[in-house]
Design a protein around this motif. Structure first.
Motif, PDB file in Angstrom:
ATOM      1  N   TYR A 278      -2.313 -37.500   4.224  1.00  0.00           N
ATOM      2  CA  TYR A 278      -1.209 -36.562   4.003  1.00  0.00           C
ATOM      3  C   TYR A 278      -1.165 -35.530   5.118  1.00  0.00           C
ATOM      4  O   TYR A 278      -2.182 -34.964   5.510  1.00  0.00           O
ATOM      5  N   LEU A 279       0.036 -35.293   5.623  1.00  0.00           N
ATOM      6  CA  LEU A 279       0.277 -34.249   6.612  1.00  0.00           C
ATOM      7  C   LEU A 279       1.498 -33.467   6.155  1.00  0.00           C
ATOM      8  O   LEU A 279       2.591 -34.033   6.024  1.00  0.00           O
ATOM      9  N   ASN A 280       1.307 -32.182   5.864  1.00  0.00           N
ATOM     10  CA  ASN A 280       2.452 -31.347   5.486  1.00  0.00           C
ATOM     11  C   ASN A 280       3.272 -31.077   6.742  1.00  0.00           C
ATOM     12  O   ASN A 280       2.790 -30.459   7.686  1.00  0.00           O
ATOM     13  N   THR A 281       4.490 -31.592   6.754  1.00  0.00           N
ATOM     14  CA  THR A 281       5.370 -31.365   7.897  1.00  0.00           C
ATOM     15  C   THR A 281       6.452 -30.377   7.505  1.00  0.00           C
ATOM     16  O   THR A 281       6.827 -30.275   6.330  1.00  0.00           O
TER      17      THR A 281
ATOM     18  N   ALA B 153       5.863 -42.564   4.874  1.00  0.00           N
ATOM     19  CA  ALA B 153       5.786 -41.603   5.971  1.00  0.00           C
ATOM     20  C   ALA B 153       6.849 -42.014   6.978  1.00  0.00           C
ATOM     21  O   ALA B 153       6.931 -43.196   7.358  1.00  0.00           O
TER      22      ALA B 153
ATOM     23  N   VAL C 229      -1.986 -43.767   5.369  1.00  0.00           N
ATOM     24  CA  VAL C 229      -2.254 -42.638   6.270  1.00  0.00           C
ATOM     25  C   VAL C 229      -2.518 -41.395   5.445  1.00  0.00           C
ATOM     26  O   VAL C 229      -2.067 -41.281   4.300  1.00  0.00           O
TER      27      VAL C 229
ATOM     28  N   ASN D 255       4.590 -36.052   5.597  1.00  0.00           N
ATOM     29  CA  ASN D 255       4.614 -36.879   6.804  1.00  0.00           C
ATOM     30  C   ASN D 255       6.054 -37.194   7.229  1.00  0.00           C
ATOM     31  O   ASN D 255       6.432 -38.348   7.371  1.00  0.00           O
ATOM     32  N   ASN D 256       6.858 -36.155   7.397  1.00  0.00           N
ATOM     33  CA  ASN D 256       8.275 -36.237   7.803  1.00  0.00           C
ATOM     34  C   ASN D 256       9.198 -36.805   6.727  1.00  0.00           C
ATOM     35  O   ASN D 256      10.376 -37.035   6.983  1.00  0.00           O
TER      36      ASN D 256
ATOM     37  N   VAL E 265       1.591 -42.863   2.149  1.00  0.00           N
ATOM     38  CA  VAL E 265       0.780 -41.700   1.799  1.00  0.00           C
ATOM     39  C   VAL E 265       0.589 -41.658   0.283  1.00  0.00           C
ATOM     40  O   VAL E 265       1.567 -41.715  -0.465  1.00  0.00           O
TER      41      VAL E 265
END
Length: 178
Positions: free
Chosen positions: A13-16, A96, A11, A56-57, A81
């Motif tokens: 990368y998502l900065n959470t 993630a 997946v 991602n958490n 990730v």
């Protein structure tokens, strides 16, 4: 680099982010030793830049390229990730998580099992009793950060951990026995 979770999707990368007030409330609500909560609070702050840099958490740096984690987390791992590690800037695979609270559960378990708290025995690499906040700083640097039995925190790192420990002592207190 081996992916120990080939069944999980790759997946992006998502900065959470999570406010530290929520992290504190979550830790306070959980059934764990107060010293484990203190150490987990400090480590969470350091590893996540005070809750602002989750992958991602995943706020604790749990990687997917070293080994599999306990099976009970399999359903909480939603993907893998690819991201450069902060310390080395080398590409690594991170898990993630489904929600930020999983990072807390994961961290509490790791801190307890590795003896990385005041009153514990850091047995993996440091091989030392953790009798004080200073000992915790040393054990954390050796067992969690570097993986080197001779590593020591810099004076800046030590002062930061001692300051956070003082804060944590206010949030997570020993139960009154009367």
């Amino acid at each position: 680099m081996k992916n120990f979770y080939p069944e999980k999707p790759m997946v992006g990368y998502l900065n959470t982010q999570v406010p530290m007030t929520e992290v504190i409330s979550q830790l306070q609500a959980l059934d764990a030793l107060f010293e484990v909560k203190r150490a987990s609070y400090i480590m969470f702050r350091i590893e996540s830049a005070n809750g602002t840099r989750g992958i991602n958490n995943n706020f604790v740096g749990a990687q997917a390229d070293g080994a599999r984690w306990p099976q009970k987390y399999d359903d909480n791992i939603t993907g893998i990730v690819l991201r450069n590690e902060n310390t080395t800037n080398k590409p690594r695979l991170f898990v993630a998580f489904d929600r930020w609270q999983t990072s807390i559960d994961f961290l509490l378990e790791r801190v307890f099992n590795r003896g990385l708290y005041v009153g514990g025995y850091a047995h993996k690499i440091a091989k030392m009793p953790v009798r004080s906040a200073h000992d915790f700083a040393v054990a954390y640097k050796r067992d969690w950060v570097t993986g080197k039995s001779t590593a020591n925190p810099t004076s800046t790192e030590l002062n930061g951990i001692l300051s956070m420990y003082k804060q944590a002592s206010k949030f997570f207190q020993a139960p009154n026995i009367s």
